[in-house]
Design a protein around this motif. Structure first.
Motif, PDB file in Angstrom:
ATOM      1  N   UNK A  80     -30.129  71.237  25.783  1.00 34.44           N
ATOM      2  CA  UNK A  80     -31.145  70.177  25.860  1.00 34.44           C
ATOM      3  C   UNK A  80     -30.512  68.849  25.470  1.00 34.44           C
ATOM      4  N   UNK A  81     -30.994  67.786  26.089  1.00 35.49           N
ATOM      5  CA  UNK A  81     -30.511  66.456  25.711  1.00 35.49           C
ATOM      6  C   UNK A  81     -31.544  65.409  26.121  1.00 35.49           C
ATOM      7  N   UNK A  95     -33.110  51.372  27.646  1.00 35.76           N
ATOM      8  CA  UNK A  95     -34.201  50.434  27.466  1.00 35.76           C
ATOM      9  C   UNK A  95     -35.399  51.192  26.882  1.00 35.76           C
ATOM     10  N   UNK A  96     -36.562  51.142  27.532  1.00 35.87           N
ATOM     11  CA  UNK A  96     -37.740  51.850  27.011  1.00 35.87           C
ATOM     12  C   UNK A  96     -37.946  53.191  27.707  1.00 35.87           C
ATOM     13  N   UNK A  97     -37.027  53.581  28.567  1.00 34.36           N
ATOM     14  CA  UNK A  97     -37.131  54.873  29.249  1.00 34.36           C
ATOM     15  C   UNK A  97     -36.331  55.918  28.499  1.00 34.36           C
ATOM     16  N   UNK A  98     -36.942  57.096  28.348  1.00 29.21           N
ATOM     17  CA  UNK A  98     -36.237  58.248  27.800  1.00 29.21           C
ATOM     18  C   UNK A  98     -36.491  59.409  28.738  1.00 29.21           C
ATOM     19  N   UNK A  99     -35.471  60.233  28.949  1.00 25.30           N
ATOM     20  CA  UNK A  99     -35.616  61.387  29.828  1.00 25.30           C
ATOM     21  C   UNK A  99     -35.112  62.622  29.095  1.00 25.30           C
ATOM     22  N   UNK A 150     -33.148  73.298  36.347  1.00 26.91           N
ATOM     23  CA  UNK A 150     -33.264  72.359  35.233  1.00 26.91           C
ATOM     24  C   UNK A 150     -34.705  71.894  35.113  1.00 26.91           C
ATOM     25  N   UNK A 151     -35.122  71.585  33.894  1.00 27.89           N
ATOM     26  CA  UNK A 151     -36.434  70.998  33.641  1.00 27.89           C
ATOM     27  C   UNK A 151     -36.221  69.599  33.103  1.00 27.89           C
ATOM     28  N   UNK A 152     -37.113  68.669  33.453  1.00 24.84           N
ATOM     29  CA  UNK A 152     -36.986  67.335  32.876  1.00 24.84           C
ATOM     30  C   UNK A 152     -38.359  66.710  32.704  1.00 24.84           C
ATOM     31  N   UNK A 153     -38.434  65.766  31.778  1.00 25.00           N
ATOM     32  CA  UNK A 153     -39.659  65.028  31.540  1.00 25.00           C
ATOM     33  C   UNK A 153     -39.301  63.581  31.284  1.00 25.00           C
ATOM     34  N   UNK A 154     -39.936  62.686  32.019  1.00 19.05           N
ATOM     35  CA  UNK A 154     -39.723  61.254  31.813  1.00 19.05           C
ATOM     36  C   UNK A 154     -40.669  60.782  30.711  1.00 19.05           C
ATOM     37  N   UNK A 155     -40.110  60.131  29.705  1.00 22.72           N
ATOM     38  CA  UNK A 155     -40.890  59.640  28.570  1.00 22.72           C
ATOM     39  C   UNK A 155     -40.764  58.125  28.521  1.00 22.72           C
ATOM     40  N   UNK A 188     -30.664  55.245  34.788  1.00 21.74           N
ATOM     41  CA  UNK A 188     -29.688  54.984  33.737  1.00 21.74           C
ATOM     42  C   UNK A 188     -29.863  55.970  32.580  1.00 21.74           C
ATOM     43  N   UNK A 189     -31.119  56.319  32.240  1.00 25.85           N
ATOM     44  CA  UNK A 189     -31.372  57.255  31.145  1.00 25.85           C
ATOM     45  C   UNK A 189     -30.862  58.652  31.502  1.00 25.85           C
TER      46      UNK A 189
END
Length: 170
Positions: free
Chosen positions: A91-92, A97-101, A130-135, A145-146
């Protein structure tokens, strides 16, 4: 034999080892006395589906020129992604900026469950599960970029052992 630039470009396109995916084109305008003038920005992802992936943003007065610039920038900004059994090693969370993934490994047969930007990057990197979530912010450029920040910071168990100076097994 004469060389013309258009044929040279087509020849280069055919011999490229990378697949490309254009994620979006942004149009901006500035109003002058004679009317509006438009400029375009293109976000392009390049990958060989074997662990190498790159991202570039090109800006120009015409869309095709912006795409070509983005491709050349993506070639220069290639990174290696550690892919183990079709997924990422751990996991990572990537940030920009204000985006986290959030990127999480998934079992075989899961597929890539992600938004458009992380999915495109993962598929061109050769990640199949893979699973991902945009925060936070969902701006496509910041999310891209994130995701790259997260993929850049991935380490395999072997790499971590080498950094720690350990020689033992698992």
């Amino acid at each position: 034999m004469t060389f013309n630039r258009r044929n040279d470009r087509n020849a280069e396109r055919e011999t490229s080892e990378f697949e490309e995916k254009m994620l979006f084109v942004n149009r901006t305008s500035k109003t002058y006395q004679g009317g509006r003038r438009f400029r375009f920005a293109a976000l392009v992802i390049l990958g060989d589906r074997n662990g190498r992936v790159g991202m570039g943003i090109g800006k120009a007065k015409e869309v095709p020129v912006a795409i070509e610039k983005a491709k050349s920038i993506a070639r220069k900004n290639m990174i290696m992604v550690p892919v183990e059994n079709g997924t990422i090693p751990h996991d990572i969370v990537g940030e920009n900026s204000t985006s986290r993934v959030l990127l999480k490994p998934a079992g075989p047969g899961t597929g890539v469950i992600a938004g458009t930007v992380p999915r495109s990057i993962a598929e061109l990197a050769g990640i199949t599960n893979m699973l991902s979530k945009e925060l936070g912010s969902r701006n496509k450029v910041n999310v891209a970029y994130a995701v790259f920040d997260g993929l850049k910071n991935l380490r395999t168990a072997k790499q971590v052992r080498a950094l720690r100076g350990e020689t033992g097994g698992v």
